[in-house]
Each structure stands twice: as C-alpha cells, then as structure tokens.
Scaffold this motif. Sequence first.
Motif, short mmCIF file in Angstrom:
data_model
loop_
_atom_site.label_atom_id
_atom_site.label_comp_id
_atom_site.label_asym_id
_atom_site.label_seq_id
_atom_site.Cartn_x
_atom_site.Cartn_y
_atom_site.Cartn_z
N GLU A 48 13.03 3.76 -6.45
CA GLU A 48 13.17 4.76 -5.39
C GLU A 48 12.18 4.51 -4.26
OE1 GLU A 48 12.80 8.95 -6.36
OE2 GLU A 48 13.92 9.44 -4.54
N THR A 65 0.84 -1.20 0.00
CA THR A 65 0.00 0.00 0.00
C THR A 65 0.87 1.25 0.00
OG1 THR A 65 -1.52 -1.28 1.33
CG2 THR A 65 -1.97 1.05 1.14
N ALA A 66 1.94 1.21 0.81
CA ALA A 66 2.85 2.35 0.86
C ALA A 66 3.61 2.50 -0.46
CB ALA A 66 3.83 2.19 2.02
N PHE A 125 2.51 1.68 -3.43
CA PHE A 125 1.60 2.27 -4.41
C PHE A 125 1.41 3.76 -4.15
CE2 PHE A 125 -2.84 3.35 -5.70
CZ PHE A 125 -2.60 3.35 -7.07
N TYR A 126 1.30 4.11 -2.88
CA TYR A 126 1.13 5.53 -2.52
C TYR A 126 2.30 6.36 -3.06
CZ TYR A 126 0.03 9.59 0.44
OH TYR A 126 -0.29 10.84 0.90
N LEU A 127 3.52 5.87 -2.85
CA LEU A 127 4.70 6.61 -3.32
C LEU A 127 4.74 6.67 -4.85
CD1 LEU A 127 7.41 5.24 -0.84
CD2 LEU A 127 6.30 7.48 -0.78
N ARG A 128 4.40 5.57 -5.48
CA ARG A 128 4.41 5.55 -6.96
C ARG A 128 3.33 6.46 -7.51
NH1 ARG A 128 4.08 -0.32 -9.16
NH2 ARG A 128 4.69 0.69 -11.11
N SER A 129 2.19 6.54 -6.82
CA SER A 129 1.11 7.41 -7.30
C SER A 129 1.50 8.88 -7.21
CB SER A 129 -0.16 7.16 -6.50
OG SER A 129 -0.09 7.83 -5.25
N ARG A 130 2.64 9.16 -6.54
CA ARG A 130 3.13 10.53 -6.47
C ARG A 130 4.27 10.75 -7.47
NH1 ARG A 130 -1.28 10.77 -4.91
NH2 ARG A 130 -1.96 11.26 -2.80
N GLY A 131 4.54 9.73 -8.29
CA GLY A 131 5.51 9.91 -9.37
C GLY A 131 6.87 9.28 -9.12
N LEU A 132 7.06 8.65 -7.93
CA LEU A 132 8.36 8.03 -7.65
C LEU A 132 8.42 6.66 -8.33
CD1 LEU A 132 8.07 10.25 -5.47
CD2 LEU A 132 9.32 8.75 -3.93
N ASP A 133 9.56 6.34 -8.95
CA ASP A 133 9.62 5.03 -9.59
C ASP A 133 9.78 3.93 -8.54
OD1 ASP A 133 12.37 4.75 -9.04
OD2 ASP A 133 12.89 5.85 -10.86
N THR A 134 9.56 2.70 -8.98
CA THR A 134 9.55 1.57 -8.04
C THR A 134 10.86 1.46 -7.28
OG1 THR A 134 8.21 0.48 -9.70
CG2 THR A 134 8.96 -0.87 -7.88
#
Lengths: 433, 253
Positions: free
Chosen positions: A390, A376-377, A379-388
């Motif tokens: 990072e 969940t965390a 996905f949250y970070l990726r939904s803000r534009g960070l690649d997997t």
Amino acid sequence: MTSTVINQDLFTAAVEGLPPGQLSSHRSDAAKLFSVTGFPTARDEDWKYTRLDGAADLSNDWLASLAQHSTSTEASVMLTDAQLAPTQSINADWIIVHNGIVDAAALGQLKLPTGVNVSLIGEDSEHLALTTDSPMSAFNAALLTDGLRVRVANNVAVKKPLGFLMVDDDRSRVTQIRVVLELGDNAALRVVECALSSGVGPTFTNSVTQLQLAEGSKLDFLRLQNHALDHISTNRFVANIDKDATFTHNNFDFGGDLTRNDIVAIIEGAGASVNLAGLYLASGAQHIDNHTRVEHRVGPAVSHEEYRGILNGKSRCVFNGQAVVFEGADGTDANQANHNLLLSDQAEIDTKPELEIYADDVKCSHGATVGQLDETALFYLRSRGLDTTEARRLLTQAFAANILNLLAIDEAREYVKLQLDERVASLLGDERT
Amino acid sequence: MKTTLEVKNLHAGIGATKILNGLDLVVNAGEVHAIMGPNGSGKSTLAQVIAGHADYEVLDGSVRFNGEDLLELEPEERAREGVFLGFQYPVEIPGVNNAYLLKAAVNAKRRHLGLDEIDAFEFLKLAREKMATLGMDPIFLNRGVNEGFSGGEKKRNEILQMAMLEPRLAILDETDSGLDIDALKTVAAGINELRDPTRAIVLVTHYQRLLDYVEPDFVHVLSAGKIVRSGDKSLALELEKNGYEWVKEAVNA
C-alpha cells in the motif's frame, strides 16, 4: 524477417483501389510524398529508439488485402459494454469510430449546439488541407477513407465536451483515422478522446489529428490511450495556434504494445499559450515513445510542458521534448519538465530535452529526472502501519497525481483517476515477474 | 509493574559505523523516560532501530516489546502492535492526503486487532476533536502529508498521529526541536494528554526545556552509544547547568 519497408507495389495498388470520392486527390498527393520516404527507420534521429517493423508487417498484409479488394469497409461487430464504458462514465457528446469507420448514423442523431458542425471528412472536403508533414501523416492521408471534421463558429464556446471513442479490434485491418478540428475566432471547445483495442491479436492504428486555432480561441484536448497489450499505434497531433489562442493537450498512455505519439504545437500568433501534460505507465515489455515539439515562431507566447512516466518490468519509454524559438520570437517563455519513476532495474527510459533558441529575449528552462520511490517516505508510511504494497501504491499514485491535477476537463477526471489507479495497481504487480 | 520495552546489550550501526555499544533500557507501562545526550551519542539511532528502519543493522543484543522480540517484526507490524515513532524530521509526501494516511493507519491497526474499520464520519469527528486540542486547523486534513507544513505544524501532525493511533509505546525523537514556546506548550500538552498507566513514553531530546512541560519519571544520559547515567528529573537540570562535558568527564574518571 523483420523490416520497416512498405511494399511499394502493394501500396500503389491499395491507394488506387480505394473507392473514388472527395478524398481521391488528397490521397494521391499524399501517396506521392509517402512513396519517397516510406516508413521511418532507425536511421532517422527521431526514430532512434522506436522500430516500426511490426507496424510495417501488419501494413503490408493489409495493403495486400486492399489491393485485392478483400477488405470490407463496413463496421461489423457490435461494441461491448467494456468498450463503451467511457461513454457511460464521461458526460460528453460521444462519436464512435470503430476500426477507423465513423458511426455515421449515430453522428446524424447527435444534437450538437448551434455553431458546432461535425461532418465526415470524405463528404465535406471543401477547403480541406490534410496535414502531411511526416511519413506517418502522409501514409495516413494516402489511405484515408474516413474521418471527422469539426468546426466551431466564431465566438461559440461549447459547454459540453465532445467525445471520440476510437475502438480498434479488427485484425484484418490497419486503421487510418484523421480528425480535423477548426475553431473560429474566440471559439472554445473541449474534446475527450479514448483509444481502446481488444487484444484480438496484433493490430496497428495510425491516427492523425490536426487543429487550427483562430485568434483568441481555446481547445482543451484529452487523449486517454488504453490499448490492449498487442496493439501498435502511431498517433500524431499537429496544432497551428494563432494570436491569443490557447491549446491544452493532456496525454495519458496506459496500454499498448508499442505506442508512439508525436505532438506538434506551432505558435503563429503573439499571446498564444500552449500547455502540454502527459503521463505514461509501462510495464512488461511495453514501449511508449512521446515526441513533442513546440515551435515558437513569434513572441511573446508561453508554453508549459510536463510529462511523467512510471516504468516497471522490462518496459522502455522515450521522451523527447523539442522547443524551438525562432529568430525574432522575443518574449518567449518556454518551460519543460520530464520526471520518471523507474521501479525495475530492467526498465529503461531515454529522455531528451532539446532547446533550440534563435531569439534574444527569451525565458526557457527544462529539466529531466529519473528516480526510484523515496525510501524515507516508504519507511514513514510503514512506520504508521501501512504495508509495503500500500505504501508503494500511495507513493506511485502521488507521483502520477501531479499530471492528473493538470487535467483540464473536469468531466473526465473521475474516470481517468479510476483508470489510473487500476493501472498503477496492475503495474506494481508486475515488478516480480 | 508491566514492562513495555526492554532493551538489552544493544549494539547497532549504519554501514560500517557502529553507533550503539551495549545499550540497556527498561521502560514500564505508565512511565515517561527522557533520553538525553550530545549530538552523535546514538539517541536517534535507538529510536530508528526500535521503529525498524532497514538502514540500521542490529549487531548484538535484544529489544523486547511487551515480552515479544520486536526485532523480528516489520516496521508496519511494530506500528500495529502499538509502537509509535514521532520523527525528528517528519517526511513531506505531496500527493498523499493527510486524512487518508491517518485513516489508513488507524484502520491497519484496527484490522490487526480484529476490530471493524472506522467509518468516515466517526474518523472525521475523532480527528477534528484531536486537532482542536492541538490547535490544528482541520484544513490540514486535506493537505498532502506534511506538505508545506512549518516545522511546528509538522511536529503537531506527529502528535496528532500519535493521538489517533493510541500507541502502547511512543518514542518521540526531538519533538521539541524547532518549536517556539507556544508550539512547545501545545505539543507538550498533547503528550501529557496521552500519559496513561498503560502507555510508555520515551522522549528523546537534546535540551531540557521540553521536560519543563512534560515531567519525566526517569532521565537517562546517552554517551557513545550507551547509557552512562540514569536518574530522576533533577539529572536533566544538572545537565542543563553543567553541560554534557560534565557527564563525559564523569564517565572517563
């Protein structure tokens, strides 16, 4: 053929062949003890998951060369800038131990504060009692030629940390190093120990640190192990803690082929406090085994322990945390936690808390967890534009940060964090191998 | 008018459960749409599918964003292209610094657009400005992401991220839930601040009360995985008065 058997004839000849001196009687006493036990084997409950075959092979070769007097006892090669990096990064009074030999000349030039005395163990053995409480500490004492003895006088609080840089890069030698720390009443000391090796081929270090904390004294000890991936080490720390004394041990294991740490804290006085924190990062085929034991012999006293591990590749780690509350040690407050992040389905962690309670009025708790990165965390970070990559790195660093935050020695924080970030990056890069 | 989001005949589910059953929706730039509906009607699923959550499987249909196939993109690519999902339950990530995430998010987008990264000074200035309008203490920048935030603080933090990222399409999933009236007004003001002729906003909500403060251009009612009614803001008031049963009956009739 692999075996954990130490050749008894070679062992005896090696011990007898060491140069005579103040340590001679200590060595022969310890040799008698070791001759009975030999190296621990898989039959010993405490060594169920960790085999010393490689260490025994290296030891037998070394004992053979000792018996033939073909091993030099002088440090030869200069240290590289990379090996000296911790001394440049952490503001401390550094003492260098290279392949088990103390750089005595540099030690002599070190300007230490009044009330602090650092000497060579072989030249200062008055009232010296070498701990030989286990096969490996007896093996260490039996073959000891050098080591450090640090004494802090009553009521002296040393401001600047003491630094031990332990570098092992000689294939022909097994390093036996011992550090004896003795703190007087209300004394305070902080120590940073960095253990490194160079990847010259399989090497083995067997180190022992013993600590005596008198009433009201305080030691903060940081050990950062960043050995090369062909290095085997066994490291034992035994602390005797008197009334109202405080012992803090921060243990970071980033490297090594096989690493075994035994940390033993013996509470002998009421009002004592023990804080153990550790972080182990393993990838590839690394093996890291942490055994800790806190003995609450009297109460009231407090012990807190948190160890965390991050495992990738085919690595294997072991955590065994013993807390023993002796009969009558009322008012004991002991808690322990071990959390693990498993990033590969081929990595393995064996975690075992062991509480033995023989007193009535105690507060004890323990907990162990094994998990993966929180999806969940991620996905949250990726939904803000960070690649997997990072996102995974951030969450892994965050998991480790809990232990970094417990680091008691501020001077070392930046260096440890840098090493940690590098290690996290290399560890995460390992997952697809 | 430029079409930002075009959802056609979308069927999607999670595991063996099918949730969306042929959903159609067109949102143009500059418009605010509200999607309402009873619990379990598929509102959050729609939001998660658009953001790219891997747990949700698209079984049929298409989602286009500015004319491109959105379903082909990874979640982070969608974000950099300008899709923003305000989470119903923002995730607490202790140990990851809030300011670090904000800055990394802004820079990921800027790199994608071929722009220079924002420098630390400029970033802090911008973040503090946006926080001031949202009534957020700058101390929240130094905390772990949503770590120990109250419900209202988490929602404000979502709006802060949105304000910093300036998305082309913002989907706000139940951003009003768990807010007291003052927090609701602040959050609504933050959303209104971002109303812009180039930006599309979709408000996913169970209740009408957010719509008192953020006036939608269109209101859709979702039931059993498809839109069963669309209208202007008066539809929301009708729902408030008659409840969702009224819609279900209307559909079944």
